[in-house]
Structures are given as C-alpha cells and as structure tokens.
Design an enzyme around this catalytic site. Structure first.
Site, PDB file in Angstrom:
ATOM      1  N   THR A 210      -7.138  34.313 -14.471  1.00  0.00           N
ATOM      2  CA  THR A 210      -7.345  35.268 -15.685  1.00  0.00           C
ATOM      3  C   THR A 210      -5.975  35.441 -16.437  1.00  0.00           C
ATOM      4  O   THR A 210      -5.109  34.310 -16.279  1.00  0.00           O
ATOM      5  CB  THR A 210      -7.938  36.484 -15.038  1.00  0.00           C
ATOM      6  OG1 THR A 210      -8.188  37.302 -16.200  1.00  0.00           O
ATOM      7  CG2 THR A 210      -6.841  37.349 -14.337  1.00  0.00           C
ATOM      8  N   ASN A 211      -5.947  36.250 -17.300  1.00  0.00           N
ATOM      9  CA  ASN A 211      -4.669  36.239 -18.392  1.00  0.00           C
ATOM     10  C   ASN A 211      -4.271  37.954 -18.472  1.00  0.00           C
ATOM     11  O   ASN A 211      -4.995  38.755 -17.584  1.00  0.00           O
ATOM     12  CB  ASN A 211      -4.916  35.760 -19.386  1.00  0.00           C
ATOM     13  CG  ASN A 211      -6.288  36.308 -20.125  1.00  0.00           C
ATOM     14  OD1 ASN A 211      -6.328  37.416 -20.489  1.00  0.00           O
ATOM     15  ND2 ASN A 211      -7.121  35.590 -20.273  1.00  0.00           N
ATOM     16  N   ARG A 212      -3.273  38.243 -19.118  1.00  0.00           N
ATOM     17  CA  ARG A 212      -2.762  39.393 -19.169  1.00  0.00           C
ATOM     18  C   ARG A 212      -3.547  40.295 -20.126  1.00  0.00           C
ATOM     19  O   ARG A 212      -2.917  41.474 -20.257  1.00  0.00           O
ATOM     20  CB  ARG A 212      -1.175  39.510 -19.613  1.00  0.00           C
ATOM     21  CG  ARG A 212      -0.461  38.523 -18.359  1.00  0.00           C
ATOM     22  CD  ARG A 212       0.924  38.736 -18.965  1.00  0.00           C
ATOM     23  NE  ARG A 212       2.000  37.927 -18.313  1.00  0.00           N
ATOM     24  CZ  ARG A 212       2.355  38.338 -17.062  1.00  0.00           C
ATOM     25  NH1 ARG A 212       2.389  39.285 -16.262  1.00  0.00           N
ATOM     26  NH2 ARG A 212       3.191  37.494 -16.430  1.00  0.00           N
TER      27      ARG A 212
END
Ligand code: CTP
Length: 404
Positions: A210-212
């Site tokens: 995933t990402n931030r």
C-alpha cells in the site's frame, strides 16, 4: 470559510435529559462560525440553564421570560426571519405534536410557526413514545411539510429501558445541518464521484502493498462537495477517517476494485475527482496462504495495475464519461512539468499538483500546498493551507468548470 460562517442558526432546546448534549451542539456550531441563537422551552430550563448556552455561543440565550418582556412582540418574528435554519435538538414528543398541529404556546413554538427556513428535528423521548401512533402520525405530517428528522437512535434510555428514543449525537446533527445548509449550492443536482485513500494490493491473506495516503484530502473534498449541495459518492479504501454525512460510500481495497467502482459510478456522474493514491504495481500472484518465514524470503513479482483515469479517458461513449474530470499529481520532483504531462495524457480538465517532498504538504499531514493546472492552460498556485481549504477551492473551480 466554512459553510457555517456567518449563518444564523436557531437552536431550540426542549425538555429532555438530552438537553445537556445540545450545549455541545451549540458549541460546535459556534466554533464553526455560525451565529447561534438558542431558545429554551420552560421544560428545557429544568434541565439546563441559559447561561450554559450563552457561555458557548457568546450570545444571549432566550427563555420563556423573554416572551413577556417589552420586545416580545417582535422577538419571535425577528428570530425566525433572520434564521438560515431552525434546529430543535432535543425535540420531545410534546413539541413534535405542537409543531405538527401549529400550536404556539411558548417562545419556541411561536418562533417555529413564524419560521420559513429549513426545519431540522432531532427527536428524543422514552421507549414506546416514539413508536406511539400519535407521534408517528405527527412525524409523518412534519416530514410531508419538508422537515428533516434525524434519529432517534437505538440504545439506553433515561428510564433504564432500551429502545429507539435516544437523541442522535451532536456530531451527526452537525453533519445533517450542513447538508441542509448546502442545499441549492453551486453543485446542486450534480453527481460527483470522489475517490480517496491508498489502494491495498494483497501479497498473501495477511499482507498488502500500500502507500502513505491517509485519505484526508479526498474526504475533505467529499465534505466540500456536499456543502456545495452535490450528490456525492465517495469511493474509498479503508482509512481511519469518518466519512462525511450525506454521501454514499463505496468501500474498495485494490486498484481493480477502485476501477470497477469508479467506472460504474462515473457512468451517470457530472464530475469525477480522483484523489486516491492508486497503486501502480501489484504482486502478480497473491499467495493463497500466509507466507511462512521458514520458507525463506519470498521473491515477489509485480505487474502493472489498471489506470483508472486512463480507463475513464478511453471511455468512448460520452454518456459514460463525466463532464469534468479532476486528477491529482503527487510528485517529488519536476512538479509542474510532470503534472502538465499527466493532465494531457489522462485527458483531465484540471489537475491538482502536489509536492510530496515538503514536510508540511502531501501524504498524512493536515496541510497542503498545491498548484491547479487547467486543460485550457491556466495555472493557479495556492499558498500553504489546510486540506479543508484546498478542498473548498477545488470544489469552487469544479463548479465553475461545470457551469461552462
Ligand atoms: N491514477 C489512476 N490510476 C492509477 C494511478 C493513478 O487513476 N493506477 C490517478 C490518481 O488518482 C491521480 C492521477 O492518476 O489522480 C495521477 O496519479 P499519480 O500517482 O501522480 O501518477 P501516475 O499516473 O501513477 O504516474 P507516476 O506514478 O509515474 O508519477
């Protein structure tokens, strides 16, 4: 500027133990910038005092004694005529009945009769009273006349019973009120699809890539669009945020699910805002079982995901493409040239260029510093501001694009 700024709100408080929660509501509304005039019924005064409300609104709170003062003949008319909305929270079964039948026997019911602004009611009463045929019939009458009724909720009641009768929480009443105030705004009768959050691509049943992205900018956009009166669909990945009241929420996890949901919702939408950070790569094959340490370090092969905005741009039928498409460009270098390229290649009408290398802008934080680039070539650089303010400006520009 919030939707509450300089709005005149009338808050009627009636005789229920939930009256103490009305102080929280009054405080929230005043903090949001509204001018809140409170009217307490005689029964409400048994539970709370005008001073409670004066302390949180900074304005005089009105009681029954004002009805018999020297200015009484103009007071109720004046209060009613300057109101942008009248909210009665808590609203007892007794006051509901009076409103339904047009009784005017105290300052609040007189004011309600003179009022032409939207009426929002948050009923609160004991078990059985809400379900009583008389109450239901009164509610039906008020709904038919255009009142908004929110709640009551199920739960513990003052009598010790459990049932449907608890006043809805102040935060929810606040959300409903902003919906009412937003009616007829710049995006009234427009359907706007907004994506938010970071997609999650499964590696195995417990792990994801995933990402931030926190989803904050997308959720703020959804709220700003609701404030402008839009019919909002929020396509979101799991986030720690509470979705704004009044929007329809479609939960997704992966880029593929995001694509399917956005295409389905965009088909009849006027606008699409892709604020989500969609993964560009995913594991080619997610393991069916949890990867075990004892099996050694896994070699994960990645593949490209679907590009949602490109798919929307490719859509042949004009009917299936929203009239205005807005995207984001999260960049750590060459901000404007990269954003401009994305604007063209994904056939957007506007792109929000976001420098994610700054510590006070982009992922996770409350503030953002963005430049808006338009398909027609115009650029607009905005200073550092809260994501809520950025959202309000984007929505204002979107409304202008839809007007053309
Ligand atoms: N976007 C999308 N589908 C993807 C990736 C991105 O619809 N698979 C959208 C984003 O929601 C955003 C815009 O495209 O509105 C630009 O996203 P960004 O991640 O900045 O750009 P990419 O096109 O993915 O290019 P790169 O990662 O190489 O910068």
């Amino acid at each position: 500027m919030s939707i509450f700024t300089d709005k005149h709100l009338l808050l009627g408080v009636t005789g229920s133990i939930a009256a103490y929660k009305a102080a929280d509501l009054a405080s929230k509304l005043a903090q949001a910038g509204a001018q809140v005039d409170v009217i307490l019924t005689p029964a409400a005064e048994k539970f709370v005092t005008p001073l409670t409300f004066q302390s949180v609104t900074g304005r005089r709170a009105f009681t029954e004694s004002d009805l018999w003062g020297g200015e009484a003949h103009v007071l109720h008319v004046g209060l009613a005529h300057q109101a942008d909305a009248l909210v009665i929270a808590p609203c007892t079964a007794n006051t509901l009945a009076k409103l339904a039948h047009g009784l005017a026997d105290n300052l609040l019911t007189i004011t309600a009769l003179a009022n032409r602004a939207p009426l929002v009611l948050a009923p609160a009463m004991d078990g059985g009273m809400f379900d009583a045929p008389a109450t239901q019939s009164n509610l039906a009458t008020l709904l038919e006349r255009g009142a908004s009724v929110i709640g009551p909720a199920e739960g513990h009641l003052a009598s010790g019973l459990s049932g449907r009768g608890r006043m809805i929480e102040p935060a929810e009443i606040f959300g409903h009120l902003r919906l009412v105030l937003g009616r007829g705004g710049g995006l009234a009768n427009k359907k706007v699809v907004i994506s938010a959050g970071g997609t999650q691509e499964p590696l195995d049943p417990v792990r994801v890539l995933t990402n931030r992205s926190s989803g904050k900018q997308g959720y703020a956009l959804a709220q700003a669009a609701l404030d402008a009166g839009a019919d909002v669909v929020l396509v979101t990945t799991p986030t720690a945020l509470t979705p704004p009241i009044g929007g329809r929420v479609v939960q997704v996890e992966t880029a593929r699910q995001m694509l399917e949901a956005v295409l389905a919702e965009s088909a009849k939408a006027d606008a699409l805002i892709m604020a989500a950070a969609v993964a560009d790569f995913r594991p080619k094959k997610a393991a069916g079982n949890k990867m075990k340490k004892r099996d050694g370090i896994p070699q994960v092969q990645l593949e490209a995901t679907e590009d949602v905005l490109e798919a929307v741009a490719r859509e042949k039928s004009k009917k299936k493409r929203p009239r205005v498409v807005v995207g984001f460009a999260a960049e750590s270098r060459d901000l404007l040239s990269n954003a401009s390229e994305k604007l063209k290649s994904k056939k957007m009408d506007m792109i929000v260029a976001n420098d994610i290398s700054a510590s006070d802008a982009g992922f996770g934080v409350e503030t953002n510093r963005v430049t808006l680039l338009f398909a027609k070539g115009k650029q607009e650089s905005l200073p550092l501001m809260s994501k809520v303010e950025v959202a309000e400006i984007i929505i204002a520009r979107l409304a202008a694009l839809l007007e053309k």
